[in-house]
Scaffold this active site. Structure first.
Site, PDB file in Angstrom:
ATOM      1  N   ARG A 258      -2.056  -4.506   9.663  1.00 35.76           N
ATOM      2  CA  ARG A 258      -0.735  -3.866   9.553  1.00 35.76           C
ATOM      3  C   ARG A 258      -0.374  -3.284  10.916  1.00 35.76           C
ATOM      4  NH1 ARG A 258       2.261  -2.535   4.974  1.00 35.76           N
ATOM      5  NH2 ARG A 258       3.775  -0.839   5.164  1.00 35.76           N
TER       6      ARG A 258
ATOM      7  N   ARG B   8       8.801   0.823  -2.870  1.00 40.56           N
ATOM      8  CA  ARG B   8       9.452   1.752  -3.802  1.00 40.56           C
ATOM      9  C   ARG B   8       9.958   1.100  -5.087  1.00 40.56           C
ATOM     10  NH1 ARG B   8      12.557   5.342   0.854  1.00 40.56           N
ATOM     11  NH2 ARG B   8      10.652   6.141   1.799  1.00 40.56           N
TER      12      ARG B   8
ATOM     13  N   PRO C 109       0.848  -1.196   0.000  1.00 43.92           N
ATOM     14  CA  PRO C 109       0.000   0.000   0.000  1.00 43.92           C
ATOM     15  C   PRO C 109       0.884   1.246   0.000  1.00 43.92           C
ATOM     16  CG  PRO C 109      -0.635  -1.530   1.739  1.00 43.92           C
ATOM     17  CD  PRO C 109       0.681  -2.005   1.211  1.00 43.92           C
TER      18      PRO C 109
ATOM     19  N   TYR D 117      -1.419   6.248  12.867  1.00 45.99           N
ATOM     20  CA  TYR D 117      -2.776   6.624  12.503  1.00 45.99           C
ATOM     21  C   TYR D 117      -3.721   6.251  13.653  1.00 45.99           C
ATOM     22  CZ  TYR D 117      -0.688   7.345   7.915  1.00 45.99           C
ATOM     23  OH  TYR D 117       0.105   7.779   6.891  1.00 45.99           O
TER      24      TYR D 117
END
Length: 771
Positions: free
Chosen positions: A630, A724, A424, A582
């Site tokens: 996660r 990446r 993600p 988060y």
């Protein structure tokens, strides 16, 4: 120059030899507290590469050592009644006493003064010395004296070991693992001269105490080890030469790192060398190697800068800078190997089948990779690949065996054609939360690029849940329709599966898109933030409000509604984002959760709300489709979560139905300090997978097929998420497969002509043929 080496081990002797060869006018003394032929321990091991280096600097010494050493290529592993062997590993073993005698004789031949049976208590005993080399071992008195300058960091490791020997002949570096009623014991065994082998026995502190080894004298400890390893000893006895140790002679390994290696005592320059400066665990046999290479590099710097007193400061500066890098690399590998043996009983010996256990052992340091094993022993590796592939459901063929990363993976009703995931990754390109044509092309191209699974970027469950105005959402039907278009394309045009990651930004929301200022607050049109507590992400960032119970209910229901839409859109797997600071992550971390109610304090309380959200989502998510979580498995900040905390959270999520743990770390606290490096987060996936017994996803600095194959083959994770590299190359999986010579992987039929040309170009490049 006048040089004094305090300590007559390999470092001091070899440095004295090399500096005398560099300039016979150097006046060099090596001072040793023991008698000339006293030594403790049995044999030492170093690699062929170290011998090659020694041969360049002193062929005479190298030739003498070479005539005395024992060389072998094989590693043999015994566990659970199985005996397995592989070749091509290249070790050199020599008796420590024999090595010291060779170095002593060479030093005397060159005119180095050897002084025995002298205890040195201070470097100031040699006021005429230009350079004092403190190579007086891990308990260096010189290092202790100048501790404020050297800043040593000494950590005693938890395992116990005893250094023994035997006359039982061995023709391979042998590892024998034996389980007792109180835990596992392992023996590290290698021949160092004809009719003699080192036999190191290691176990955990818990097993050591449970067996009463702490109360035994040496003789009783030796008898105990002979009983445990009776099968491999075949009637031979174990012996100790640790006459200087009282009691049972069991030791703990001291891991040593020094911030500085050089000092000036007001008259002489002082430099640390060998175990006085750094230690490397015997699990990779590099202590002697490091000592010898310290001596070589310090001599090399004198050769470059000049062997004079005036050059000493420049020499020591360059020496420390260069050796620090090489030593850190070896120490990192030694740490990985050491930690593998420290947890082998709790993590690997009981859970892995013997074949995979052996692969894990061989790659424990992470210096030896999958393709490196192929170079060492192609036959063994291909046999292991075949074993792994068959257990993954791949039928045997005459083609090249399917490498681990390209084997299928099944969980609940989900089947992936390979184990590579597109991570993600936030694209910040949605319009009012709606995925655009950019997302269709982005995900579509990566699905065509060969990955087995791709995840959406974190998809937010409400407008207030977004990180930035450009984040994707799934709180309305327009967003669901846009996502269904993407899902349908992936399913209709590729073998890939696609998953959705649902999350809520919490305290990290209402910020600018990445290219306008990562994590910086919006200049206007901000929305209110909620979190576990009133702790902003950045010191000057927007302060969130602690969530009320009513707000918890509302956000939980938003996750449920988004999950229903995701199921209707056809997603194959759902991941709940509980990482990176988060909203749900902010409840898990003590750095961000300061609550005093039922949702703060203990691990169970901090996990209460994320678990509640998970259960609610799991209840509406199709039963045959898996869910992953996660986690930030390390906050990398003082007072934050550690890998042990992550282990506890993983157990809790497993209990409520999680199928996978996606093991990330950091980004919870702005002032964190991750220790970056190749595969740096893989140990978290390894720990959780093999201690909790749940499938895991490894992420972080995985950039080659070799990395992914090593991780999956060793059982450190079940899947590898690549971020990446997939941004740079949408067809990363197809290209990496071609680079390692795998041709049977399917390319999109529209691209088949490109496949053959790509493979041909790689073959030409490997053969050195210019295009």
């Amino acid at each position: 120059m006048r040089i004094v080496c305090i300590g007559g081990g390999p470092a001091g002797l070899y440095f004295g030899i090399l500096m005398k060869m560099l300039d016979p006018a150097n006046v060099i003394s090596v001072v040793e507290r023991n008698r000339p032929y006293d030594t403790f321990g049995f044999g030492v091991v170093f690699s062929d590469a170290t011998m090659d280096n020694m041969r360049k600097w002193d062929p005479v010494t190298a030739d003498t050592i070479e005539q005395a050493f024992n060389h072998w290529d094989d590693i043999e592993v015994l566990i659970k009644g199985r005996r397995m062997r592989t070749t091509g590993h290249g070790f050199v073993g020599i008796g420590r006493k024999r090595l010291l005698n060779i170095l002593q004789a060479r030093a005397e031949e060159l005119g180095v003064e050897l002084i025995f049976e002298r205890e040195v208590n201070s470097d100031l005993e040699f006021p005429d010395a230009d350079l004092i080399v403190a190579c007086d071992g891990v308990n260096s008195k010189v290092r202790v004296k100048y501790a404020e300058t050297f800043q040593p960091d000494m950590l005693m490791r938890p395992n116990r070991y005893i250094w023994l020997g035997t006359v039982r002949p061995f023709d391979a570096f042998t590892f024998d693992f034996r389980k007792t009623e109180h835990g596992w014991f392992q023996a590290h065994i290698y021949k160092f001269e004809e009719g003699a082998a080192t036999f190191i026995v290691e176990t955990t502190e818990e097993a050591y105490l449970a067996h009463g080894l702490d109360k035994m004298e040496q003789g009783d400890s030796i008898a105990f080890c002979e009983n445990v390893f009776a099968e491999i000893l075949e009637g031979h006895h174990l012996v100790s030469n640790a006459r200087h140790l009282r009691g049972s002679a069991w030791l703990s390994f001291p891991r040593l790192i020094c911030d500085k290696w050089t000092a000036f005592n007001g008259n002489s320059h002082v430099v640390l060398m060998g175990d006085a400066a750094h230690t490397a665990h015997f699990a990779i046999g590099s202590g002697t190697k490091l000592a010898l290479e310290d001596a070589i590099e310090l001599t090399n710097q004198f050769k470059i800068h000049g062997a004079t007193r005036d050059s000493i400061p420049a020499v020591l500066k360059a020496y420390e800078e260069l050796r620090r890098v090489d030593v850190a690399r070896i120490q990192n590998a030694a740490r990985n190997a050491m930690e593998w043996f420290e947890v082998v009983g709790s993590r690997y010996a009981d859970t892995l089948e013997p074949e995979q256990f052996m692969y894990s052992l061989l790659t424990r340091s992470q210096r030896i990779s999958h393709e490196n094993l192929r170079l060492r022993d192609k036959t063994w590796l291909e046999g292991y690949e075949r074993w792994f592939a068959e257990r993954s459901g791949v039928a045997a063929t005459n083609d090249r065996v399917t490498p681990p990363m390209l084997t299928p993976f099944h969980i609940r009703g989900l089947s992936l054609h390979n184990r590579i995931i597109v991570s993600p990754m936030a694209m910040y390109s949605a319009e009012e939360g709606v995925p655009t044509d950019f997302h269709l092309v982005h995900f579509g191209s990566r699905a065509l690029g060969g990955a087995g699974l791709l995840f959406t970027e974190m998809t937010c469950v409400s407008p207030e849940a977004r990180i930035t105005p450009g984040c994707c959402g799934l709180w309305n039907d327009a967003q669901a329709a846009a996502y269904k278009r993407i899902v349908d394309f992936v399913h209709q045009n590729s073998q890939a599966r696609i998953g959705i990651q649902l999350g809520h930004a919490g305290r990290k929301g209402s910020t600018r898109v990445a290219w306008e200022g990562m994590d910086e607050a919006l200049p206007d049109h901000n929305w209110p933030l909620v979190s576990a507590s009133s702790v902003p992400y950045l010191p000057d960032g927007q302060i969130p409000e602690p969530m009320s119970r009513a707000e918890m209910d509302e956000v939980r229901d938003q996750f449920v509604a988004a999950a229903r839409r995701a199921a209707a859109a056809g997603f194959d797997i759902l991941e709940l984002h509980c990482a990176h600071g988060y909203l749900l992550s902010s409840f898990l971390s003590p750095l961000t959760n300061r609550r005093t109610d039922d949702y703060g304090g203990s691990i169970e309380n901090r996990a209460r709300y994320p678990l509640e959200v998970f259960r609610a989502v799991r209840a509406v998510w199709p039963e045959d489709k898996p869910m992953s979580v996660r986690l930030s498995c390390h906050d990398w900040a003082e007072g934050g979560n550690t890998p042990e905390d992550a282990l506890a959270f993983a157990k809790l999520f497993k209990e409520v139905g999680a199928d996978l743990i996606d093991c990330s770390s950091g980004q919870v606290w702005a002032d964190d300090h991750p220790v970056y490096g190749r595969l740096y987060q893989t140990p978290f996936a390894d720990k959780i997978r093999n201690e909790v017994g749940i499938a895991t996803i490894a992420v972080g600095a995985i950039s080659e097929a070799d990395h992914a194959n090593s991780i999956i083959a060793a059982g450190r994770a079940d899947l590898c998420a690549i971020a990446r590299p997939h941004l740079a190359d949408a067809a990363w999986t197809l290209h990496e497969a071609a680079k390692i010579g795998v041709k049977q992987i399917a390319w999109p039929k529209q691209y088949l002509s490109g496949k053959s040309q790509y493979e041909a170009n790689l073959e030409r490049a490997a053969a050195g043929v210019k295009a």
